[in-house]
Design an enzyme around this catalytic site. Structure first.
Site, PDB file in Angstrom:
ATOM      1  N   CYS A  27       0.836  -1.211   0.000  1.00  0.00           N
ATOM      2  CA  CYS A  27       0.000   0.000   0.000  1.00  0.00           C
ATOM      3  C   CYS A  27       0.874   1.266   0.000  1.00  0.00           C
ATOM      4  O   CYS A  27       1.464   1.588  -1.019  1.00  0.00           O
ATOM      5  CB  CYS A  27      -1.003  -0.044   1.139  1.00  0.00           C
ATOM      6  SG  CYS A  27      -2.394   1.062   0.843  1.00  0.00           S
ATOM      7  N   HIS A  40      -3.256  -5.269   1.719  1.00  0.00           N
ATOM      8  CA  HIS A  40      -2.641  -5.473   3.039  1.00  0.00           C
ATOM      9  C   HIS A  40      -2.785  -6.924   3.489  1.00  0.00           C
ATOM     10  O   HIS A  40      -3.655  -7.209   4.327  1.00  0.00           O
ATOM     11  CB  HIS A  40      -3.368  -4.610   4.082  1.00  0.00           C
ATOM     12  CG  HIS A  40      -3.169  -3.147   3.945  1.00  0.00           C
ATOM     13  ND1 HIS A  40      -2.164  -2.463   4.582  1.00  0.00           N
ATOM     14  CD2 HIS A  40      -3.864  -2.221   3.240  1.00  0.00           C
ATOM     15  CE1 HIS A  40      -2.247  -1.176   4.290  1.00  0.00           C
ATOM     16  NE2 HIS A  40      -3.271  -1.005   3.472  1.00  0.00           N
ATOM     17  N   GLU A  51      -1.104  -8.418   5.598  1.00  0.00           N
ATOM     18  CA  GLU A  51      -0.788  -8.504   7.038  1.00  0.00           C
ATOM     19  C   GLU A  51      -2.025  -8.298   7.900  1.00  0.00           C
ATOM     20  O   GLU A  51      -1.997  -8.565   9.097  1.00  0.00           O
ATOM     21  CB  GLU A  51       0.304  -7.473   7.390  1.00  0.00           C
ATOM     22  CG  GLU A  51      -0.135  -6.019   7.467  1.00  0.00           C
ATOM     23  CD  GLU A  51      -0.321  -5.354   6.097  1.00  0.00           C
ATOM     24  OE1 GLU A  51      -0.200  -6.039   5.060  1.00  0.00           O
ATOM     25  OE2 GLU A  51      -0.621  -4.145   6.076  1.00  0.00           O
TER      26      GLU A  51
HETATM   27  N1  GLN Z   1      -3.227   6.490   0.869  1.00  0.00           N
HETATM   28  C1  GLN Z   1      -2.050   6.191   1.631  1.00  0.00           C
HETATM   29  C2  GLN Z   1      -0.837   6.918   1.074  1.00  0.00           C
HETATM   30  O1  GLN Z   1      -0.913   7.607   0.129  1.00  0.00           O
HETATM   31  C3  GLN Z   1      -1.786   4.694   1.641  1.00  0.00           C
HETATM   32  C4  GLN Z   1      -2.837   4.005   2.460  1.00  0.00           C
HETATM   33  C5  GLN Z   1      -2.372   2.728   3.103  1.00  0.00           C
HETATM   34  O2  GLN Z   1      -1.177   2.431   3.173  1.00  0.00           O
HETATM   35  N2  GLN Z   1      -3.316   1.985   3.629  1.00  0.00           N
HETATM   36  O3  GLN Z   1       0.237   6.779   1.588  1.00  0.00           O
END
Ligand code: GLN
Length: 213
Positions: free
Chosen positions: A79, A173, A175
């Site tokens: 992410c 994610h 995890e």
């Molecule tokens: N939107 C977040 C970012 O730009 C990422 C979101 C997340 O890691 N769950 O860093």
């Protein structure tokens, strides 16, 4: 046993360390150059990509991470971690920095414009392909990939898992679920072969000399 560090500046560090342990590897937080130097692999967790980049600068870890990646350290970004590995970011904050190294263009908060978080069944096409439930939270997607990059999973035609050599990233994610297969993929298919390769070059386990690779 492989030593998998989790960049512990911000984000869901503990969940990754638990998942690494469940895969039979040694997971530990990374906040210093010495800890970075002792990693066989590194995970950059989900969180807020702008905050993690700023803290990496403050902790003196930004350039060492870039150097370690270009020297071949296996890194998995989930992410926000995917954003931090990307060479190009759309909808970035002004002045937003990334470690880069992964030849992809990601769009920040891409799914989040429709819905903040959701789960989706995906097919993960690495090694032995498998189906899994993926959790997305204000997730990026990958809009364009360079020639070296393999797309390992998609949602609605958008790439959500990619790999190029030692770098691997998912928009989702793993995890946050009890499914450890994505962590296992990173540890067994990316970290382990790299350990064999570098041990045969140096004749000694890596990371014991206290220097950055
Ligand atoms: N939107 C977040 C970012 O730009 C990422 C979101 C997340 O890691 N769950 O860093």
């Amino acid at each position: 046993m492989s030593r998998i560090g989790v960049l512990a500046l911000q984000g869901d560090v503990r969940e990754h360390i638990r998942a690494i342990g469940e895969c039979g590897a040694d997971g530990f937080p990374v906040k210093s150059r010495a800890e970075l130097a002792s990693c066989d692999g590194l995970i950059i967790p989900g969180g807020e990509s702008t905050t993690i980049a700023k803290l990496a600068r403050n902790f003196g870890l930004f350039d060492p991470i870039v150097d370690a990646m270009s020297a071949g350290l296996p890194v998995y970004g989930s992410c926000a971690g995917m954003i931090l590995l990307a060479d190009r970011v759309l909808d970035a904050m002004s002045g937003q920095e990334t470690f880069g190294g992964l030849d992809v263009t990601v769009r920040r908060n891409a799914f989040g414009r429709q819905v903040d978080s959701f789960e989706s069944e995906i097919e993960f096409a690495a090694g032995k392909p498998f189906k899994m439930t993926a959790v997305f939270i204000r997730a990026p997607w990958v809009e364009a990939v360079g020639d070296s990059v393999a797309v390992l999973a998609e949602v609605d035609g958008h790439a959500v898992a990619v790999r190029s050599r030692n770098l691997f990233a998912t928009s989702f994610h793993p995890e946050l679920t009890n499914d450890t297969r994505v962590h296992r993929y990173f540890i067994e298919e990316i970290v382990a072969p790299n350990m064999v390769r570098s041990n045969s070059l140096t004749g000694a386990p890596r990371g014991s000399e206290g220097e950055l690779r």
